[in-house]
Design an enzyme around this catalytic site. Structure first.
Site, mmCIF file in Angstrom:
data_model
loop_
_atom_site.group_PDB
_atom_site.id
_atom_site.type_symbol
_atom_site.label_atom_id
_atom_site.label_comp_id
_atom_site.label_asym_id
_atom_site.label_seq_id
_atom_site.Cartn_x
_atom_site.Cartn_y
_atom_site.Cartn_z
ATOM 1 N N ASP A 1 1.073 -1.319 -0.115
ATOM 2 C CA ASP A 1 0.096 0.015 0.017
ATOM 3 C C ASP A 1 0.997 1.341 0.059
ATOM 4 O O ASP A 1 2.038 1.143 0.342
ATOM 5 C CB ASP A 1 -0.937 -0.043 1.204
ATOM 6 C CG ASP A 1 -1.882 1.107 1.331
ATOM 7 O OD1 ASP A 1 -2.389 1.639 0.401
ATOM 8 O OD2 ASP A 1 -2.043 1.749 2.459
ATOM 9 N N ASP B 1 -0.103 4.878 1.259
ATOM 10 C CA ASP B 1 -0.307 5.737 2.558
ATOM 11 C C ASP B 1 -0.060 4.974 3.769
ATOM 12 O O ASP B 1 -0.672 4.042 3.898
ATOM 13 C CB ASP B 1 -1.745 6.503 2.260
ATOM 14 C CG ASP B 1 -2.191 7.009 0.876
ATOM 15 O OD1 ASP B 1 -1.246 7.405 0.356
ATOM 16 O OD2 ASP B 1 -3.436 7.141 0.774
ATOM 17 N N TRP C 1 -1.602 10.509 3.817
ATOM 18 C CA TRP C 1 -2.719 10.266 2.967
ATOM 19 C C TRP C 1 -2.664 11.212 1.530
ATOM 20 O O TRP C 1 -2.482 12.330 1.856
ATOM 21 C CB TRP C 1 -4.033 10.150 3.361
ATOM 22 C CG TRP C 1 -4.364 9.354 4.389
ATOM 23 C CD1 TRP C 1 -4.375 7.856 4.398
ATOM 24 C CD2 TRP C 1 -4.900 9.516 5.692
ATOM 25 N NE1 TRP C 1 -4.715 7.238 5.290
ATOM 26 C CE2 TRP C 1 -5.331 8.078 6.346
ATOM 27 C CE3 TRP C 1 -5.136 10.501 6.639
ATOM 28 C CZ2 TRP C 1 -5.798 8.061 7.538
ATOM 29 C CZ3 TRP C 1 -5.775 10.347 7.830
ATOM 30 C CH2 TRP C 1 -5.749 9.147 8.133
ATOM 31 N N ARG D 1 -5.931 2.394 -2.561
ATOM 32 C CA ARG D 1 -7.275 2.548 -2.820
ATOM 33 C C ARG D 1 -7.572 4.255 -2.967
ATOM 34 O O ARG D 1 -8.656 4.355 -2.834
ATOM 35 C CB ARG D 1 -8.232 1.887 -1.899
ATOM 36 C CG ARG D 1 -7.905 2.364 -0.521
ATOM 37 C CD ARG D 1 -9.175 1.752 0.472
ATOM 38 N NE ARG D 1 -9.111 0.460 0.810
ATOM 39 C CZ ARG D 1 -10.173 -0.510 0.564
ATOM 40 N NH1 ARG D 1 -11.173 -0.007 0.154
ATOM 41 N NH2 ARG D 1 -9.817 -1.751 0.854
ATOM 42 N N LYS E 1 -9.178 -3.911 -2.093
ATOM 43 C CA LYS E 1 -8.155 -4.467 -2.458
ATOM 44 C C LYS E 1 -8.006 -6.038 -2.879
ATOM 45 O O LYS E 1 -7.126 -6.472 -3.783
ATOM 46 C CB LYS E 1 -7.098 -4.653 -1.239
ATOM 47 C CG LYS E 1 -6.771 -3.051 -0.464
ATOM 48 C CD LYS E 1 -5.643 -2.616 -1.644
ATOM 49 C CE LYS E 1 -5.651 -1.088 -0.877
ATOM 50 N NZ LYS E 1 -4.304 -0.913 -0.087
ATOM 51 N N ASP F 1 -1.420 -0.656 6.047
ATOM 52 C CA ASP F 1 -1.528 -0.224 7.329
ATOM 53 C C ASP F 1 -2.950 -0.539 8.030
ATOM 54 O O ASP F 1 -3.211 -0.089 9.113
ATOM 55 C CB ASP F 1 -1.187 1.128 7.483
ATOM 56 C CG ASP F 1 -2.009 1.970 6.614
ATOM 57 O OD1 ASP F 1 -2.351 1.673 5.441
ATOM 58 O OD2 ASP F 1 -2.754 2.972 7.134
#
Length: 188
Positions: free
Chosen positions: A12, A14, A21, A73, A117, A140
């Protein structure tokens, strides 16, 4: 004995690779000053950079021939891609004379768009033909553990990827998959 690695490691973005973010903490335009490594600034001067251990982890995976994927995402897909293009990863330790590499060049696959995801990993599977069992994912957010329903090994990243978290993820993947498989049980 050499420890086996997954064929694909996904991250991922962020709060996994960088401490923000991208869709709420960064505003365009993004810029980099010259060849400054591991630092991009947004339109208000907010710094975007990878966590400290990320560059060496990326080099290690690249050297081992592991497919590296970014799975995010975020609703700011273009901004995330731009940050990856602008961020320069310093050369690996001991290679001081080499030029830095744009971070985007480390990522063989980029699934960066809103949604589950599960969708990201189905696309990775479709594009790479790699079994889900040969995939390790660092993220996370607990909710993204859903990828384990496909056979992907999930590693929760409490405060950014570092060497310890990376090794913990590899150890869990190795425990679950001590031998290579040709395809997943479901065959999809």
């Amino acid at each position: 004995m050499t420890s086996r690695l997954p064929k694909l490691v996904a991250f991922d973005l962020d709060y996994t690779l960088w401490p923000l973010w991208i869709d709420t903490h960064a505003d365009p335009p993004l810029s980099r000053v010259g060849d400054t490594v591991n630092e991009v600034r947004d339109g208000y001067g907010q710094k975007i950079s990878f966590y400290r251990h990320v560059p060496e982890i990326l080099h290690r995976l690249r050297e081992a021939g592991v497919t590296i994927a970014a799975c995010s995402r975020t609703h700011a897909s273009d901004l995330a891609r731009e940050a990856l293009n602008l961020l320069l990863v310093p050369p690996p330790a001991g290679h001081k004379g080499e030029k830095p590499t744009p971070a985007a060049q480390f990522f063989d696959q980029k699934e960066i768009y809103p949604g589950s995801k599960l969708r990201h990993f189905r696309q990775l599977h479709k594009k790479t033909n790699l079994p889900y069992s040969e995939m390790l994912f660092f993220d996370d957010e607990h909710r993204n553990r859903e990828v384990e329903s496909l056979g992907v090994t999930f590693c929760l990243v409490p405060s950014g990827v570092d060497d310890r978290t990376f090794e913990r993820g590899l150890a869990e993947w190795r425990k679950r998959h001590p031998v290579e498989v040709a395809e997943d049980a479901a065959g999809d």
